[in-house]
Enzyme design. Structure first.
Site, PDB file in Angstrom:
ATOM      1  N   TYR A   1      -2.230  -2.463  15.880  1.00 18.52           N
ATOM      2  CA  TYR A   1      -0.955  -1.725  15.057  1.00 18.52           C
ATOM      3  C   TYR A   1       0.316  -1.882  16.025  1.00 18.52           C
ATOM      4  CZ  TYR A   1       1.894   2.081  13.234  1.00 18.52           C
ATOM      5  OH  TYR A   1       2.985   2.657  12.708  1.00 18.52           O
TER       6      TYR A   1
ATOM      7  N   ILE B   1       2.909  -6.883   0.058  1.00 15.17           N
ATOM      8  CA  ILE B   1       3.879  -7.601   0.697  1.00 15.17           C
ATOM      9  C   ILE B   1       3.527  -8.797   1.251  1.00 15.17           C
ATOM     10  CG2 ILE B   1       5.531  -5.925   1.317  1.00 15.17           C
ATOM     11  CD1 ILE B   1       4.234  -5.663   3.920  1.00 15.17           C
TER      12      ILE B   1
END
Ligand code: NAD
Length: 295
Positions: A139, A53
């Site tokens: 994260y 991506i």
């Protein structure tokens, strides 16, 4: 019949989603770099495009003639994000931006974004969508940046979206070993091998577990709902301490040091998803665990 793109469609949750979409008669394309995906688990009717991506040209290519995108590709674990903040940022923030730009250019109608309960960090007690963020690791932070980009594209360009904040997802195919495995996967693996269960810290940490098939159904309703532009918690609405979880398994356990970056408690308020998506979790933890043990 719709043609959907599932980014990260070769991963744990993505493979279940693709199978379900295909069972409903939809066409499915997958964009996955296979960093964690498992090619053997991909449905033969799904079209796999291997790539990242982070590659904006590829994102443009794969979103042509797509009706909706389920964006699941991500650097997907908290602990390892401490050592790889750049990679985490590139996948979760930049990669999401690439997918959004591509959706906008190709006129994709809606994106459903896989968000995370790591948003709530150390908040104790029930967690509501409107609570402030508390980011314990890169994260959690970068997954939230992704949410903000998704909302910005909705606000500025009318790209329809819904954001689902998953709590602790478990079920068949979950990682069982290594730094990417979560507690339930590890417990089942150790139990089946007859090994004692390892509890980090006191074991009083509480987790809201949600079965992967409930996550899949939430994605499908979020793709088709009248409500758009919203954030929804997707959890079970109940939680268990890690000690209580260990007690589901008739085997001894032992305690080791607490890991940094782990939240004290996750507990979803799911009333918003119940009200606006008409979604309810269907598989209890007891049912889910006994199915996994029988497998
Ligand atoms: N599993 C959970 O408990 C949980 C909880 C909250 C949120 N989520 C989110 O749900 C989504 C799916 O999670 P999962 O548990 O299936 O994780 P996973 O790691 O099994 O799946 C992610 C997939 O994305 C692919 N991928 C990773 N980086 C990529 C990149 N840069 N380009 C293309 N593909 C890439 C991997 O190969 C993998 O197949 C993720 O966005 C994750 O952040 C998961």
């Amino acid at each position: 019949m719709m043609h959907y793109l599932v980014t990260g469609g070769a991963g744990f949750i993505g493979t279940h989603l693709c199978n379900y979409l295909i069972s409903l008669g939809h066409q499915v394309s997958i964009l996955d770099d296979m960093s964690f995906g498992d090619q053997s688990k991909i449905h033969p009717k799904a079209k796999l495009i291997i790539g990242k991506i982070e590659d904006s040209n590829l994102c443009l290519e794969v979103t042509k003639n797509i009706d909706g995108v389920f964006h699941m590709a991500a650097f997907s674990r908290s602990g390892p994000s401490f050592d790889m903040p750049e990679q985490c940022h590139e996948s979760n923030a930049l990669g999401t931006l690439n997918i959004l730009q591509a959706c906008k250019k190709n006129g994709v109608k809606r994106i459903v974004y896989s968000g995370s309960s790591t948003f709530y960090g150390n908040k104790i007690g029930v967690q509501k969508e409107g609570d402030p963020g508390d980011f314990l690791n890169f994260y959690g932070l970068t997954k939230h940046v992704g949410e903000l980009y998704v909302q910005q594209f909705y606000r500025n360009f009318g790209l329809e979206c819904n954001i689902l904040r998953y709590f602790n997802v478990y079920g068949p195919g979950q990682p069982a070993t290594g730094a990417y495995a979560l507690v339930l996967g590890i417990f089942i693996d150790r139990f089946k091998k007859g090994e004692r269960l390892e509890i980090h810290g006191s074991g009083e940490q509480r987790r809201d577990f949600i079965h992967v098939l409930d996550i899949v159904k939430a994605n499908v309703v979020a793709m088709n709902s009248e409500t758009v532009g919203e954030i929804f918690n997707i959890g079970s609405g109940v939680n268990y301490s890690i000690k209580e979880l260990a007690n589901f398994f008739p085997i001894e356990n032992f305690h080791t040091e607490r890991r940094s970056g782990d939240a004290e408690e996750t507990l979803a308020d799911i009333s918003k998803a119940q009200k606006y998506l008409d979604w309810n979790p269907e598989i209890s933890l007891e049912q889910g665990i006994s199915q996994l043990i029988e497998e």
